[in-house]
Write a protein that holds these residues in place. Structure first.
Motif, PDB file in Angstrom:
ATOM      1  N   ASP A  44     -50.808 -35.324 -29.433  1.00 15.73           N
ATOM      2  CA  ASP A  44     -50.319 -33.998 -29.085  1.00 15.73           C
ATOM      3  C   ASP A  44     -51.381 -33.218 -28.325  1.00 15.73           C
ATOM      4  OD1 ASP A  44     -48.479 -31.561 -29.498  1.00 15.73           O
ATOM      5  OD2 ASP A  44     -50.369 -30.919 -30.395  1.00 15.73           O
ATOM      6  N   ASP A  92     -42.999 -36.948 -35.010  1.00 18.49           N
ATOM      7  CA  ASP A  92     -43.290 -36.901 -33.572  1.00 18.49           C
ATOM      8  C   ASP A  92     -42.000 -36.548 -32.829  1.00 18.49           C
ATOM      9  OD1 ASP A  92     -43.896 -37.367 -30.881  1.00 18.49           O
ATOM     10  OD2 ASP A  92     -45.257 -39.001 -31.351  1.00 18.49           O
ATOM     11  N   SER A  93     -41.764 -35.240 -32.658  1.00 17.74           N
ATOM     12  CA  SER A  93     -40.508 -34.814 -32.043  1.00 17.74           C
ATOM     13  C   SER A  93     -40.449 -35.131 -30.556  1.00 17.74           C
ATOM     14  CB  SER A  93     -40.294 -33.320 -32.267  1.00 17.74           C
ATOM     15  OG  SER A  93     -41.356 -32.554 -31.739  1.00 17.74           O
ATOM     16  N   ALA A  94     -41.593 -35.343 -29.915  1.00 16.36           N
ATOM     17  CA  ALA A  94     -41.583 -35.682 -28.491  1.00 16.36           C
ATOM     18  C   ALA A  94     -41.023 -37.082 -28.267  1.00 16.36           C
ATOM     19  CB  ALA A  94     -42.991 -35.566 -27.906  1.00 16.36           C
ATOM     20  N   GLY A 206     -45.627 -27.489 -25.655  1.00 13.05           N
ATOM     21  CA  GLY A 206     -45.021 -28.248 -26.739  1.00 13.05           C
ATOM     22  C   GLY A 206     -44.230 -29.417 -26.177  1.00 13.05           C
ATOM     23  N   GLN A 207     -43.795 -30.307 -27.080  1.00 14.78           N
ATOM     24  CA  GLN A 207     -43.061 -31.505 -26.631  1.00 14.78           C
ATOM     25  C   GLN A 207     -43.816 -32.172 -25.478  1.00 14.78           C
ATOM     26  OE1 GLN A 207     -41.150 -31.895 -29.368  1.00 14.78           O
ATOM     27  NE2 GLN A 207     -39.434 -32.555 -28.110  1.00 14.78           N
ATOM     28  N   ARG A 208     -45.094 -32.369 -25.680  1.00 13.93           N
ATOM     29  CA  ARG A 208     -45.983 -32.710 -24.570  1.00 13.93           C
ATOM     30  C   ARG A 208     -45.859 -34.147 -24.094  1.00 13.93           C
ATOM     31  NH1 ARG A 208     -51.872 -30.988 -25.171  1.00 13.93           N
ATOM     32  NH2 ARG A 208     -51.666 -30.996 -22.900  1.00 13.93           N
ATOM     33  N   THR A 210     -42.802 -35.947 -23.811  1.00 15.73           N
ATOM     34  CA  THR A 210     -41.404 -36.296 -23.562  1.00 15.73           C
ATOM     35  C   THR A 210     -41.186 -36.873 -22.171  1.00 15.73           C
ATOM     36  OG1 THR A 210     -40.898 -34.051 -22.825  1.00 15.73           O
ATOM     37  CG2 THR A 210     -40.540 -34.539 -25.147  1.00 15.73           C
ATOM     38  N   ILE A 257     -38.038 -31.328 -36.977  1.00 14.96           N
ATOM     39  CA  ILE A 257     -39.252 -30.517 -36.915  1.00 14.96           C
ATOM     40  C   ILE A 257     -39.363 -29.643 -38.161  1.00 14.96           C
ATOM     41  CG2 ILE A 257     -40.367 -28.604 -35.706  1.00 14.96           C
ATOM     42  CD1 ILE A 257     -39.248 -29.767 -33.087  1.00 14.96           C
ATOM     43  N   ARG A 372     -48.574 -27.875 -34.058  1.00 10.61           N
ATOM     44  CA  ARG A 372     -47.716 -28.656 -33.157  1.00 10.61           C
ATOM     45  C   ARG A 372     -46.247 -28.496 -33.513  1.00 10.61           C
ATOM     46  NH1 ARG A 372     -49.221 -32.412 -37.031  1.00 10.61           N
ATOM     47  NH2 ARG A 372     -47.743 -34.081 -37.526  1.00 10.61           N
ATOM     48  N   ASN A 376     -43.750 -27.326 -30.652  1.00  7.66           N
ATOM     49  CA  ASN A 376     -42.642 -28.210 -30.282  1.00  7.66           C
ATOM     50  C   ASN A 376     -41.296 -27.521 -30.469  1.00  7.66           C
ATOM     51  OD1 ASN A 376     -44.373 -30.303 -29.627  1.00  7.66           O
ATOM     52  ND2 ASN A 376     -44.273 -31.246 -31.646  1.00  7.66           N
ATOM     53  N   HIS A 380     -38.772 -26.585 -27.368  1.00  7.48           N
ATOM     54  CA  HIS A 380     -37.507 -27.315 -27.297  1.00  7.48           C
ATOM     55  C   HIS A 380     -36.303 -26.428 -27.548  1.00  7.48           C
ATOM     56  CE1 HIS A 380     -34.890 -30.687 -27.111  1.00  7.48           C
ATOM     57  NE2 HIS A 380     -35.870 -31.557 -27.100  1.00  7.48           N
TER      58      HIS A 380
END
Length: 409
Positions: A44, A92-94, A206-208, A210, A257, A372, A376, A380
Motif C-alpha cells: 500500500d 487487500d481491497s485493491a 487509496g486503492q493504490r 487497482t 473494508i 489504509r 481505500n 472507492h
C-alpha cells in the motif's frame, strides 16, 4: 509503458489443471488471503503494479471462479463470487477490486447479445479458463473520448479511456466506444493488440494497486465478431443487470473494508490497547465506553451484511429469469442493490475512520498501516455519488418509482 511489457511470454509453460471449486473456496482462498495480507501494508505504501500478487491470484484458480463448468471453469455463482471479493477485501481491497472486475467482464460476455457473446462467448470463456487469462476494464461509460469508426468488416478504435481497472497486466480488455451516429459499441480487445497502450498513471491516495490507469488506442482493430453489443442495439433488461453486478461488487468491497478495519481495530485493542485513566479499568477491552462504541460500529457492519445478502439473492433470481426478466423486476433489483450499497458505503467509511478513536494515538504509527482502510474506502466510495442512490430509494418509497437503467443504476 505498453501492455506488451507486462504479459507472460508466449512460450510460457503449460498451465496446470485447475483445482475444484471446494479447493478454491476452502484452503486455496485462505492461503491467498494470508499471502496478500503478509505484504498488504508495505505494498500500500509503494503503490504501483502488484505483478507478483496478481500471479498468486492467477495460480489460485480464482480467475475461473464464475466460468461455467461446461466451459472449463469452476461453476461458482454469485454468492461464491461475492464471498471471495469480500474476504479478500478484508486484507487487500485493491487486489480484491482487480479480481472482481475481471469477473465483471466475464459476466458481460454472458449477458450481452452481440456476436462475441452469442457466437463466440463460449470460446472466450473456455480460453480464459484454460489459459488463466486476466481481464481488464476499458468500459468506463463516463469517459466518451474513445471513438469507433467503421472500417471494412470491422472498426478502428481511436482515443483514450480512463479509470481502467485491472487493465495493466491484463490479457483481454472489454472496451466501449462512441460511434459517428451517436451510438456506442462494446467489444473485446486483446491487451497486446497493436496500438493498445496501457499507462501506469493511477495515483490516487487509496486503492493504490487497482491498475486503474489510462488506456490509449491508436488505430486499434476491432472485428465485428468481437462485439458484445452492436451499435443501434439497446440492451435487454437482463443485459442491464451488468450494472447491478458492478454495484454489488462495490458493495462487497466496501463491506470487506469495514470488516477488515473492524477486525484490525479489535485485535489492536485486545493486544496493544491501553485504557484511559478515567475509565477505572485495567484493560482496554473492559472500558465500558469502548465496549459501547465497538457495539455501535458492529451494528453498522451487521446491517450492511444482512441487506447485501438479500440483494445478492434478488440479483441471482433475476439472472435465473433470463430473457423473461421484465423491466419492473429489474428495477426492484436495482432498489435492493442501492439499499445494500448505501449501507456498505456508510459502514466502510465510518468504521475505517472511527477505529482511531477506539485504538488511540499510538495506532496511527505507519507500521500498522491502519489508515489504509479509510483511504481505500474514501477513494472507492467515490465511484459514483451515493446521494443518487438515496434519491432513487426516496423516489421508490414515495411513489414506487424504479430507477432508469444506466451504467450506474
Amino acid at each position: 509503458m505498453t501492455a506488451s511489457t507486462l504479459q507472460r511470454p508466449d512460450d510460457a509453460p503449460a498451465v496446470p489443471a485447475s483445482p475444484s471449486l471446494a479447493q478454491v473456496l476452502g484452503p486455496g482462498l485462505d492461503q491467498l488471503a494470508d499471502q496478500l495480507a503478509a505484504t498488504a501494508v508495505q505494498r500500500d505504501r509503494q503503490g504501483g503494479h502488484a505483478a507478483e500478487q496478481r500471479e498468486l491470484i492467477r495460480a489460485s484458480g480464482l480467475l475461473a471462479l464464475t466460468i461455467p463448468e461446461a466451459h472449463g471453469g469452476l461453476g461458482g455463482g454469485l454468492p461464491e463470487f461475492y464471498e471471495v471479493v469480500r474476504r479478500l477485501a478484508r486484507v487487500d481491497s485493491a487486489l480484491a477490486h482487480v479480481l472482481a472486475f475481471h469477473h465483471l467482464q466475464l459476466y458481460g460476455v454472458s449477458l450481452y447479445g452481440g456476436p462475441a457473446a452469442t457466437a463466440h462467448g463460449a470460446r472466450h470463456l473456455r480460453e480464459t479458463a484454460e489459459q488463466r487469462l486476466f481481464w481488464g476494464n476499458a468500459l468506463n461509460p463516463a469517459d466518451t473520448r474513445l471513438t469507433a469508426v467503421r472500417e471494412g468488416t470491422g472498426w478502428r478504435l481511436e482515443g483514450v479511456k480512463s479509470f481502467c481497472s485491472g487493465a495493466l497486466g491484463s490479457d483481454r480488455l472489454t472496451v466501449s466506444a462512441a460511434t459517428d451516429d451517436g451510438g456506442f459499441l462494446i467489444g473485446i480487445v486483446p491487451t497486446r493488440r497493436e496500438g493498445v497502450q496501457v499507462e501506469q498513471d493511477w495515483d490516487a491516495f487509496g486503492q493504490r494497486q487497482t491498475d486503474s490507469g489510462t488506456v490509449r488506442f491508436e488505430a486499434v482493430r476491432l472485428d465485428d465478431d468481437e462485439l458484445l453489443q452492436q451499435p443501434g442495439h439497446g440492451p435487454t433488461p437482463r443485459a442491464t443487470l451488468r450494472s447491478q453486478i458492478a454495484q454489488l461488487i462495490m458493495t462487497q468491497l466496501y463491506l470487506g473494508i469495514a470488516e477488515g478495519a473492524f477486525d484490525e481495530a479489535r485485535r489492536y485493542t485486545a493486544t496493544r490497547g491501553r485504557p484511559w485513566f478515567a475509565s477505572g479499568v485495567d484493560r482496554a477491552v473492559d472500558d465500558p465506553l469502548l465496549q459501547h462504541r465497538y457495539g455501535d460500529l458492529w451494528l453498522k457492519v451487521r446491517a450492511a451484511q444482512a441487506v447485501a445478502g438479500e440483494a445478492i439473492g434478488r440479483l441471482r433470481a433475476a439472472l435465473d429469469r433470463g430473457d423473461a426478466l421484465t423491466a419492473r423486476e429489474r428495477g426492484e433489483v436495482a432498489i435492493a442493490v442501492a439499499e445494500a450499497k448505501v449501507l456498505a458505503h456508510r459502514a466502510g467509511v465510518e468504521v475505517s475512520s472511527q477505529l482511531f478513536e477506539l485504538t488511540g494515538a499510538r495506532s496511527t504509527a505507519a507500521a500498522f498501516g491502519l489508515d489504509r482502510f479509510w483511504r481505500n474506502a474514501r477513494v472507492h466510495t467515490l465511484h459514483d455519488p451515493v446521494d443518487y442512490k438515496l434519491r432513487d430509494l426516496g423516489r421508490h418509497a414515495l411513489e414506487g418509482r424504479i430507477p432508469d437503467p444506466t451504467a450506474y443504476s
